[in-house]
Design an enzyme around this catalytic site. Structure first.
Site, PDB file in Angstrom:
ATOM      1  N   CYS A  56       0.937  -1.249   0.076  1.00  0.00           N
ATOM      2  CA  CYS A  56      -0.115   0.101   0.061  1.00  0.00           C
ATOM      3  C   CYS A  56       0.736   1.288   0.196  1.00  0.00           C
ATOM      4  CB  CYS A  56      -0.864   0.034   1.198  1.00  0.00           C
ATOM      5  SG  CYS A  56      -1.817  -1.360   1.499  1.00  0.00           S
ATOM      6  N   ARG A 100       4.905   0.475  -6.281  1.00  0.00           N
ATOM      7  CA  ARG A 100       4.708  -0.422  -5.020  1.00  0.00           C
ATOM      8  C   ARG A 100       3.612  -1.398  -5.130  1.00  0.00           C
ATOM      9  NH1 ARG A 100       6.717   1.944  -0.344  1.00  0.00           N
ATOM     10  NH2 ARG A 100       5.266   1.151   0.738  1.00  0.00           N
ATOM     11  N   TRP A 127      -3.078  -2.762  -1.534  1.00  0.00           N
ATOM     12  CA  TRP A 127      -2.766  -4.061  -2.214  1.00  0.00           C
ATOM     13  C   TRP A 127      -3.417  -4.911  -1.259  1.00  0.00           C
ATOM     14  CZ3 TRP A 127      -0.370  -8.525  -0.414  1.00  0.00           C
ATOM     15  CH2 TRP A 127       0.204  -9.134  -1.562  1.00  0.00           C
ATOM     16  N   ASN A 173      -1.237   1.644   5.766  1.00  0.00           N
ATOM     17  CA  ASN A 173      -0.345   0.543   5.118  1.00  0.00           C
ATOM     18  C   ASN A 173      -0.028  -0.605   6.370  1.00  0.00           C
ATOM     19  OD1 ASN A 173       1.327  -1.199   3.726  1.00  0.00           O
ATOM     20  ND2 ASN A 173       3.002   0.670   3.870  1.00  0.00           N
ATOM     21  N   GLY A 174       0.159  -1.725   6.036  1.00  0.00           N
ATOM     22  CA  GLY A 174       0.307  -2.799   7.121  1.00  0.00           C
ATOM     23  C   GLY A 174      -1.014  -3.677   7.656  1.00  0.00           C
ATOM     24  N   GLU A 176      17.968 -16.224 -10.200  1.00  0.00           N
ATOM     25  CA  GLU A 176      17.573 -15.055 -10.542  1.00  0.00           C
ATOM     26  C   GLU A 176      16.734 -14.873 -11.929  1.00  0.00           C
ATOM     27  OE1 GLU A 176      16.919 -12.603  -8.897  1.00  0.00           O
ATOM     28  OE2 GLU A 176      17.281 -10.785 -10.101  1.00  0.00           O
ATOM     29  N   LYS A 232      13.137 -13.635 -12.345  1.00  0.00           N
ATOM     30  CA  LYS A 232      12.988 -12.307 -13.339  1.00  0.00           C
ATOM     31  C   LYS A 232      11.609 -12.646 -14.384  1.00  0.00           C
ATOM     32  CE  LYS A 232      14.046  -9.874 -11.662  1.00  0.00           C
ATOM     33  NZ  LYS A 232      14.644  -9.697 -10.441  1.00  0.00           N
ATOM     34  N   GLU A 247       8.156 -13.481 -12.708  1.00  0.00           N
ATOM     35  CA  GLU A 247       7.430 -12.245 -12.212  1.00  0.00           C
ATOM     36  C   GLU A 247       6.873 -11.374 -13.190  1.00  0.00           C
ATOM     37  OE1 GLU A 247      11.010 -10.440 -10.177  1.00  0.00           O
ATOM     38  OE2 GLU A 247       9.793  -9.735  -8.597  1.00  0.00           O
ATOM     39  N   HIS A 251      18.265 -35.136 -10.988  1.00  0.00           N
ATOM     40  CA  HIS A 251      17.295 -35.597  -9.853  1.00  0.00           C
ATOM     41  C   HIS A 251      15.884 -35.287  -9.825  1.00  0.00           C
ATOM     42  CE1 HIS A 251      21.156 -37.180  -7.943  1.00  0.00           C
ATOM     43  NE2 HIS A 251      21.702 -35.907  -8.491  1.00  0.00           N
ATOM     44  N   LYS A 285       6.460  -3.811  -4.903  1.00  0.00           N
ATOM     45  CA  LYS A 285       7.856  -3.482  -4.818  1.00  0.00           C
ATOM     46  C   LYS A 285       8.492  -3.874  -3.460  1.00  0.00           C
ATOM     47  CE  LYS A 285      11.647  -2.087  -6.561  1.00  0.00           C
ATOM     48  NZ  LYS A 285      12.405  -2.849  -7.330  1.00  0.00           N
TER      49      LYS A 285
HETATM   50  O1  M6R Z   1      13.360  -4.505  -0.943  1.00  0.00           O
HETATM   51  P1  M6R Z   1      13.989  -5.656  -0.747  1.00  0.00           P
HETATM   52  O2  M6R Z   1      15.414  -6.088  -1.456  1.00  0.00           O
HETATM   53  O3  M6R Z   1      13.939  -6.234   0.749  1.00  0.00           O
HETATM   54  O4  M6R Z   1      13.000  -6.829  -1.494  1.00  0.00           O
HETATM   55  C1  M6R Z   1      13.243  -8.257  -1.784  1.00  0.00           C
HETATM   56  C2  M6R Z   1      12.347  -8.744  -2.580  1.00  0.00           C
HETATM   57  O5  M6R Z   1      10.782  -8.604  -2.315  1.00  0.00           O
HETATM   58  C3  M6R Z   1      12.378  -8.373  -4.035  1.00  0.00           C
HETATM   59  O6  M6R Z   1      13.894  -8.687  -4.260  1.00  0.00           O
HETATM   60  C4  M6R Z   1      11.723  -8.960  -5.004  1.00  0.00           C
HETATM   61  O7  M6R Z   1      12.046 -10.430  -4.941  1.00  0.00           O
HETATM   62  C5  M6R Z   1      11.621  -8.575  -6.376  1.00  0.00           C
HETATM   63  N1  M6R Z   1      10.520  -8.315  -6.823  1.00  0.00           N
HETATM   64  C6  M6R Z   1      12.638  -9.291  -7.272  1.00  0.00           C
HETATM   65  O8  M6R Z   1      12.576  -8.539  -8.735  1.00  0.00           O
END
Ligand code: M6R
Length: 610
Positions: free
Chosen positions: A2, A27, A77, A103-104, A483, A487, A490, A506, A605
């Protein structure tokens, strides 16, 4: 998650609040809303709706938002209740005297809701947030601040809130526990926001509200106190980056812009921390003696930052010979970890506001470990709660999919490994010098890979129809495979799995046939031949291979359908380069599929709730 903005001043609040929300879109959200106190009637007016902020703007065009000098706005959110217009914020009490954005998560909301319903409050939404305005209203006896203070000490969970009261049209109240909130100090106007970009074009003077603090803002004053009422003298920080840093500057997406910023990010990091071939972290807050005294290192992080931590493990163990464990912060905090004062705990986070990383850091401190933040955001909660910090200097990252922040974290991990290696006896000066010399080449290497943009875009176009991707890597490029898969999934929503190539037989080998694409991260290294064997096994089963290899490796072409080359570098530094083609591949596939690259569905985010 949020996003909150709030304004009090002499200008019309509505447009400022909507503009602020647009800057917080990154966000992640599914509905939005704005509430103001009507300058002519003194009534609270709310406009809110499901979906994107443009829906809210359309609503305001139809239903008008009155002129006002104070207001709050929110992107939601969804946690409690579906993303619809009723559950969107702001929320009000039954008499519409108080208005709240939050937010929370309020963990004890059910108990409070029942109690307030018995007292006559009528709830309209399914949210946990709605208890807050009702609770404040039930405690209100004319003193706005006092009612908010009494209410927040009854809340359990995490919250950043902004509150308006129709009886006090000149006062905005904000408070936080566990969720980020900043105050922007302007000239005859003041702001609240979840993050700096929301208000960067209005002011660069920022106060980072701490947990357990409440703020009273009027147009010409900001007053901060503890929940107990004790006054706090706030520190005003001046933000260095310009408003351009949070604009696309001609790129189609923030993600693409941030991918292109990576050479300068690397240059900035090297300039900041490498002095005459010595690594110096000025805000580490550990003496050379203390640093020498650690017997093991723990790394905690989430998502992409966790992958950077894995690279750090390989680098630190190899160069410095110190045992390293890496945990997802969400696991670490509940696994009863064995730590002591001989453990250095490194918490990696772009935002510095990730709830699990913060909680894991607190857990580690409580168990006697020193916590060092590797963080991108100055003044974030993680930085403030840690013993020392290594800033990643990536600049604001707006795309939800982390790119430049990851590269910066990996670069910092290498520098940390080099620093720790000085006392280890595992490396001789000539080895360190050679790695440092290659590190200095990384920005130029990035520019070369970026120049292959059209080739990578073409590979993406040719392969975007695959319904499943496997990413394989070994040793220090195993995290790169993780990673790359993260990516892709996501931003394109294509199921993608990252795996250690040696583990392929495996299990994941069962996936491979002519309908799967397999991305093999195979740069020069000690285990290159083993990677080639894995590729042959994939080809034997008709899997389509996209390889990332070192420039000059012509032989790999016979095992692959496509090869993307990276410039040659020191073996240990290859993850710094191999990730870039994978970021670009994910980006171009997502674009090809027409996905919302910068704001992928369901993602936030900064994950500020557990
Ligand atoms: O702000 P942070 O680095 O702590 O965030 C961690 C993850 O939420 C963040 O890296 C998330 O996996 C990204 N969306 C990856 O692209």
């Amino acid at each position: 998650m949020c996003g909150i903005t709030g304004y009090v001043g002499h200008k019309n609040a509505g447009p400022i609040l909507i503009e602020g929300l647009k800057r917080l879109e990154y966000r992640g959200y599914d509905s939005s809303g704005v509430g103001v106190i009507d300058l002519s009637t003194g009534h609270i007016i709310v406009r809110k709706t499901k979906g994107k902020i443009r829906n809210l703007e359309e609503l305001i065009q139809q239903q008008n938002l009155p002129v006002s000098r104070i207001g709050i706005s929110h992107t939601r959110w969804a946690t409690h209740g579906a993303p619809n217009h009723v559950n969107s914020h702001p929320h009000a009490d039954s008499a519409k005297k108080f208005l709240v954005v939050h937010n929370g998560i309020i963990e004890n909301y059910e108990v409070l809701r029942e109690e307030l319903q018995h007292q006559g409050s009528v709830f309209v939404s399914e949210t946990d947030t709605e208890v807050i305005p009702h609770l404040i209203a039930s405690l209100y006896q004319g003193d706005f601040l006092d009612a908010v203070r009494q209410a927040i000490v009854r809340l359990q969970g995490s919250f950043a809130i902004g509150v308006l009261c129709a009886d006090h049209p000149d006062t905005l109240i904000a408070a936080r526990v566990g969720s980020p909130l900043i105050i922007g100090v302007g000239k005859e106007e003041n702001f609240i926001a979840s993050d700096v970009p929301a208000i960067l074009d209005r002011t660069k003077r920022i106060i980072y509200l701490n947990d357990g603090e409440i703020a009273r803002l009027t147009c010409d004053n900001v007053e901060i106190m503890k929940f107990s009422g004790a006054a706090v003298r706030p520190k005003i920080h001046t933000v260095k980056f310009s408003v351009d840093a949070v604009k696309k500057q001609g790129f189609a997406h923030f993600m693409l812009k941030e991918i292109h910023e990576q050479p300068e990010v690397l240059e900035r990091i090297l300039k900041s921390y490498l002095k005459q071939e010595e690594v110096n972290f000025p805000e580490l807050n550990l003496s050379p003696g203390q640093l020498k005294g650690f017997e093991r290192i723990g790394i905690i992080a989430c998502g992409t930052a966790y992958h950077a931590g894995l690279v750090g493990k390989y680098a630190i163990e190899q160069l410095a010979g110190i045992p390293v464990f890496v945990d997802a912060a969400s696991e670490f905090r509940y696994r009863d970890p064995i730590l002591d004062e001989k453990t250095l705990l490194i918490a990696i986070s772009q935002s510095g506001e990730t709830a699990d990383t913060l909680a894991a850091g607190r857990e580690a401190q409580a168990r006697g470990a020193k916590v060092i933040a590797v963080c991108n955001v100055v003044g974030s909660s993680l930085v403030r709660e840690s013993h020392g910090v290594i800033y990643t200097h990536a600049g604001p990252e707006i795309g939800v999919a982390s790119t430049k922040a990851y590269v910066a974290q990996v670069a910092v991990m290498f520098l940390l490994a080099l620093k720790l290696s000085r006392n280890s006896g595992r490396t001789v000066p000539a080895q360190r010098e050679s790695i440092i010399a290659q590190l200095r080449q990384a920005p130029a290497a990035y520019k070369k890979i970026l120049a292959a943009k059209n080739q990578i875009a073409q590979i993406a176009r040719k392969n975007s129809h695959f319904g499943c991707f496997l990413f394989l890597g070994r040793h220090i490029n195993y995290p790169t495979a993780l990673e790359g898969a993260l990516k892709l999934k996501e931003i394109s929503y294509i199921p993608a799995e990252g795996y250690a190539a040696g583990e392929m037989k495996h299990g994941p080998i069962a996936l491979i046939d002519e309908y799967r694409a397999v991305v093999c991260v195979a740069p020069q290294s000690e285990i290159y031949e083993k990677m080639i064997s894995n590729m042959q096994e994939i080809r034997a089963r008709k899997g389509k291979i996209i390889a990332v290899a070192t420039q000059g490796d012509a032989a790999i072409k016979k095992h692959s359908s496509h090869v993307i080359y990276i410039p040659a570098t020191h073996n240990i530094l290859t993850p710094l380069l191999t990730v870039l083609p994978l970021q670009m591949l994910a980006y171009f596939i997502a674009v090809q599929l027409g996905c919302d690259v910068d704001q992928p569905r369901n993602l936030a985010k900064s994950v500020t709730v557990e």
